[in-house]
Design a protein around this motif. Structure first.
Motif, PDB file in Angstrom:
ATOM      1  N   LYS A   1       0.825  -1.216   0.000  1.00  0.00           N
ATOM      2  CA  LYS A   1       0.000   0.000   0.000  1.00  0.00           C
ATOM      3  C   LYS A   1       0.857   1.264   0.000  1.00  0.00           C
ATOM      4  O   LYS A   1       0.533   2.238  -0.675  1.00  0.00           O
ATOM      5  N   GLU A   2       1.954   1.254   0.742  1.00  0.00           N
ATOM      6  CA  GLU A   2       2.828   2.421   0.824  1.00  0.00           C
ATOM      7  C   GLU A   2       3.484   2.712  -0.525  1.00  0.00           C
ATOM      8  O   GLU A   2       3.675   3.873  -0.899  1.00  0.00           O
TER       9      GLU A   2
ATOM     10  N   THR B   1       2.176   2.041  -3.463  1.00  0.00           N
ATOM     11  CA  THR B   1       1.122   2.641  -4.280  1.00  0.00           C
ATOM     12  C   THR B   1       0.945   4.108  -3.901  1.00  0.00           C
ATOM     13  O   THR B   1       0.814   4.973  -4.775  1.00  0.00           O
ATOM     14  N   GLU B   2       0.965   4.390  -2.614  1.00  0.00           N
ATOM     15  CA  GLU B   2       0.829   5.767  -2.120  1.00  0.00           C
ATOM     16  C   GLU B   2       1.965   6.640  -2.652  1.00  0.00           C
ATOM     17  O   GLU B   2       1.745   7.762  -3.113  1.00  0.00           O
ATOM     18  N   THR B   3       3.169   6.116  -2.634  1.00  0.00           N
ATOM     19  CA  THR B   3       4.338   6.868  -3.081  1.00  0.00           C
ATOM     20  C   THR B   3       4.274   7.170  -4.576  1.00  0.00           C
ATOM     21  O   THR B   3       4.446   8.320  -4.990  1.00  0.00           O
ATOM     22  N   ILE B   4       4.008   6.148  -5.388  1.00  0.00           N
ATOM     23  CA  ILE B   4       4.024   6.338  -6.840  1.00  0.00           C
ATOM     24  C   ILE B   4       2.883   7.256  -7.291  1.00  0.00           C
ATOM     25  O   ILE B   4       3.070   8.116  -8.145  1.00  0.00           O
ATOM     26  N   THR B   5       1.704   7.105  -6.681  1.00  0.00           N
ATOM     27  CA  THR B   5       0.580   7.962  -7.082  1.00  0.00           C
ATOM     28  C   THR B   5       0.762   9.399  -6.597  1.00  0.00           C
ATOM     29  O   THR B   5       0.286  10.329  -7.244  1.00  0.00           O
ATOM     30  N   SER B   6       1.450   9.586  -5.471  1.00  0.00           N
ATOM     31  CA  SER B   6       1.720  10.958  -5.024  1.00  0.00           C
ATOM     32  C   SER B   6       2.713  11.640  -5.972  1.00  0.00           C
ATOM     33  O   SER B   6       2.605  12.843  -6.217  1.00  0.00           O
TER      34      SER B   6
ATOM     35  N   GLU C   1      -8.005   1.023  -2.767  1.00  0.00           N
ATOM     36  CA  GLU C   1      -7.532  -0.325  -2.458  1.00  0.00           C
ATOM     37  C   GLU C   1      -6.014  -0.260  -2.373  1.00  0.00           C
ATOM     38  O   GLU C   1      -5.420   0.790  -2.584  1.00  0.00           O
ATOM     39  N   ASP C   2      -5.406  -1.398  -2.112  1.00  0.00           N
ATOM     40  CA  ASP C   2      -3.953  -1.405  -2.002  1.00  0.00           C
ATOM     41  C   ASP C   2      -3.272  -0.996  -3.305  1.00  0.00           C
ATOM     42  O   ASP C   2      -2.214  -0.385  -3.294  1.00  0.00           O
ATOM     43  N   ASP C   3      -3.877  -1.344  -4.445  1.00  0.00           N
ATOM     44  CA  ASP C   3      -3.259  -1.035  -5.730  1.00  0.00           C
ATOM     45  C   ASP C   3      -4.122  -0.121  -6.599  1.00  0.00           C
ATOM     46  O   ASP C   3      -3.873   0.036  -7.783  1.00  0.00           O
ATOM     47  N   ARG C   4      -5.145   0.485  -6.015  1.00  0.00           N
ATOM     48  CA  ARG C   4      -6.088   1.295  -6.791  1.00  0.00           C
ATOM     49  C   ARG C   4      -6.307   2.651  -6.125  1.00  0.00           C
ATOM     50  O   ARG C   4      -6.467   2.746  -4.910  1.00  0.00           O
ATOM     51  N   VAL C   5      -6.349   3.718  -6.948  1.00  0.00           N
ATOM     52  CA  VAL C   5      -6.446   5.088  -6.450  1.00  0.00           C
ATOM     53  C   VAL C   5      -7.495   5.837  -7.268  1.00  0.00           C
ATOM     54  O   VAL C   5      -7.680   5.571  -8.453  1.00  0.00           O
ATOM     55  N   LEU C   6      -8.173   6.768  -6.610  1.00  0.00           N
ATOM     56  CA  LEU C   6      -9.138   7.638  -7.267  1.00  0.00           C
ATOM     57  C   LEU C   6      -8.519   9.033  -7.388  1.00  0.00           C
ATOM     58  O   LEU C   6      -8.050   9.595  -6.391  1.00  0.00           O
ATOM     59  N   PHE C   7      -8.511   9.561  -8.607  1.00  0.00           N
ATOM     60  CA  PHE C   7      -8.138  10.955  -8.831  1.00  0.00           C
ATOM     61  C   PHE C   7      -9.421  11.701  -9.131  1.00  0.00           C
ATOM     62  O   PHE C   7     -10.179  11.309 -10.012  1.00  0.00           O
ATOM     63  N   MET C   8      -9.680  12.788  -8.379  1.00  0.00           N
ATOM     64  CA  MET C   8     -10.884  13.570  -8.592  1.00  0.00           C
ATOM     65  C   MET C   8     -10.486  14.947  -9.118  1.00  0.00           C
ATOM     66  O   MET C   8      -9.650  15.634  -8.539  1.00  0.00           O
ATOM     67  N   PHE C   9     -11.107  15.327 -10.225  1.00  0.00           N
ATOM     68  CA  PHE C   9     -10.821  16.589 -10.894  1.00  0.00           C
ATOM     69  C   PHE C   9     -12.033  17.498 -10.757  1.00  0.00           C
ATOM     70  O   PHE C   9     -13.133  17.122 -11.157  1.00  0.00           O
ATOM     71  N   ARG C  10     -11.856  18.691 -10.189  1.00  0.00           N
ATOM     72  CA  ARG C  10     -12.955  19.654 -10.070  1.00  0.00           C
ATOM     73  C   ARG C  10     -13.329  20.220 -11.442  1.00  0.00           C
ATOM     74  O   ARG C  10     -14.474  20.531 -11.698  1.00  0.00           O
ATOM     75  N   ASP C  11     -12.344  20.355 -12.308  1.00  0.00           N
ATOM     76  CA  ASP C  11     -12.605  20.746 -13.689  1.00  0.00           C
ATOM     77  C   ASP C  11     -12.396  19.496 -14.540  1.00  0.00           C
ATOM     78  O   ASP C  11     -11.269  19.072 -14.796  1.00  0.00           O
ATOM     79  N   GLY C  12     -13.494  18.890 -14.960  1.00  0.00           N
ATOM     80  CA  GLY C  12     -13.445  17.597 -15.636  1.00  0.00           C
ATOM     81  C   GLY C  12     -12.661  17.574 -16.920  1.00  0.00           C
ATOM     82  O   GLY C  12     -12.155  16.528 -17.320  1.00  0.00           O
ATOM     83  N   SER C  13     -12.514  18.718 -17.584  1.00  0.00           N
ATOM     84  CA  SER C  13     -11.768  18.714 -18.847  1.00  0.00           C
ATOM     85  C   SER C  13     -10.295  18.377 -18.619  1.00  0.00           C
ATOM     86  O   SER C  13      -9.620  17.876 -19.514  1.00  0.00           O
ATOM     87  N   ALA C  14      -9.777  18.607 -17.424  1.00  0.00           N
ATOM     88  CA  ALA C  14      -8.383  18.294 -17.120  1.00  0.00           C
ATOM     89  C   ALA C  14      -8.141  16.803 -16.987  1.00  0.00           C
ATOM     90  O   ALA C  14      -7.000  16.343 -17.078  1.00  0.00           O
ATOM     91  N   ALA C  15      -9.198  16.020 -16.782  1.00  0.00           N
ATOM     92  CA  ALA C  15      -9.039  14.576 -16.604  1.00  0.00           C
ATOM     93  C   ALA C  15      -8.459  13.912 -17.848  1.00  0.00           C
ATOM     94  O   ALA C  15      -7.691  12.951 -17.743  1.00  0.00           O
ATOM     95  N   TRP C  16      -8.799  14.419 -19.030  1.00  0.00           N
ATOM     96  CA  TRP C  16      -8.294  13.804 -20.258  1.00  0.00           C
ATOM     97  C   TRP C  16      -6.819  14.131 -20.468  1.00  0.00           C
ATOM     98  O   TRP C  16      -6.075  13.300 -20.984  1.00  0.00           O
TER      99      TRP C  16
END
Length: 198
Positions: free
Chosen positions: A106-107, A109-114, A133-148
């Motif tokens: 988990k750590e 995953t935390e390091t690489i996603t940070s 999850e241990d290998d899964r992360v959620l990225f949330m974008f307030r401006d959805g156009s930046a997600a792409w």
């Protein structure tokens, strides 16, 4: 005369109160350290009572009352569905699910996603990160156009397995699923060649 006026002002200020002690509600008589959540909520309502509402165009991104920017249909390229999605999600909240490959713990995953999140911030893409999850992360974008834009960046990363964005799955450039499928296909081709030779 001057002393008399000063005396009257001092007495007036000293004796004037907004409420008498008996007129205050019970929650207002408490010490501020003893306030409950409900008391603080009433205090906030009282504080905001005379305040003007924030104009809709000054509301923060992702606020439900903020108007969405109009889509200029003349600039819309109908042959590119990703560009259409990007334009339609401008100003809306979008969630992206990211899975890391070569999972260690988990750590890790935390390091690489940070690191990925910092890289996105350095590229002016604002994203909040939540580990699901241990290998899964959620990225949330307030401006959805930046997600792409973020998706295009993340797909190139070595440790990315896949991305789920708007009910579509995008495999990373170095995903392990891809390697396994390629190995299986090459193995099947070799088996077919052997069978044809026999």
């Amino acid at each position: 005369m001057r002393g008399f006026i000063c005396l009257i002002l001092v007495l007036h200020v000293g004796l004037s109160k907004k409420h008498k002690d008996g007129d205050k509600p019970d929650w207002a008589k408490k010490d501020i350290r003893d306030y409950s959540d409900a008391d603080l909520e009433r205090l906030l309502e009282q504080w905001d009572e005379d305040e003007e509402p924030i104009p809709p165009d000054e509301l923060p991104d992702g606020h439900p009352d903020k108007p969405t920017p109009p889509i200029d249909i003349s600039k819309l390229d109908t042959s590119n569905p990703q560009e259409m999605m990007k334009l339609s999600k401008k100003g809306k909240t979008v969630m992206m699910f990211v899975r890391v490959n070569n999972f260690v713990d988990k750590e890790d995953t935390e390091t690489i996603t940070s690191i990925w999140q910092t890289s996105l911030y350095n590229n002016h893409v604002q994203a909040e990160r939540f580990q699901l999850e241990d290998d899964r992360v959620l990225f949330m974008f307030r401006d959805g156009s930046a997600a792409w834009d973020a998706k295009d960046f993340l797909i190139e990363q070595e440790r990315l397995e896949d991305i789920q964005l708007e009910q579509q799955t995008f495999l990373g450039k170095f995903c392990q699923k891809c390697e396994k499928v390629e190995e299986k296909m090459s193995q099947e081709k070799e088996d077919k060649k052997k069978k044809k030779k026999k």
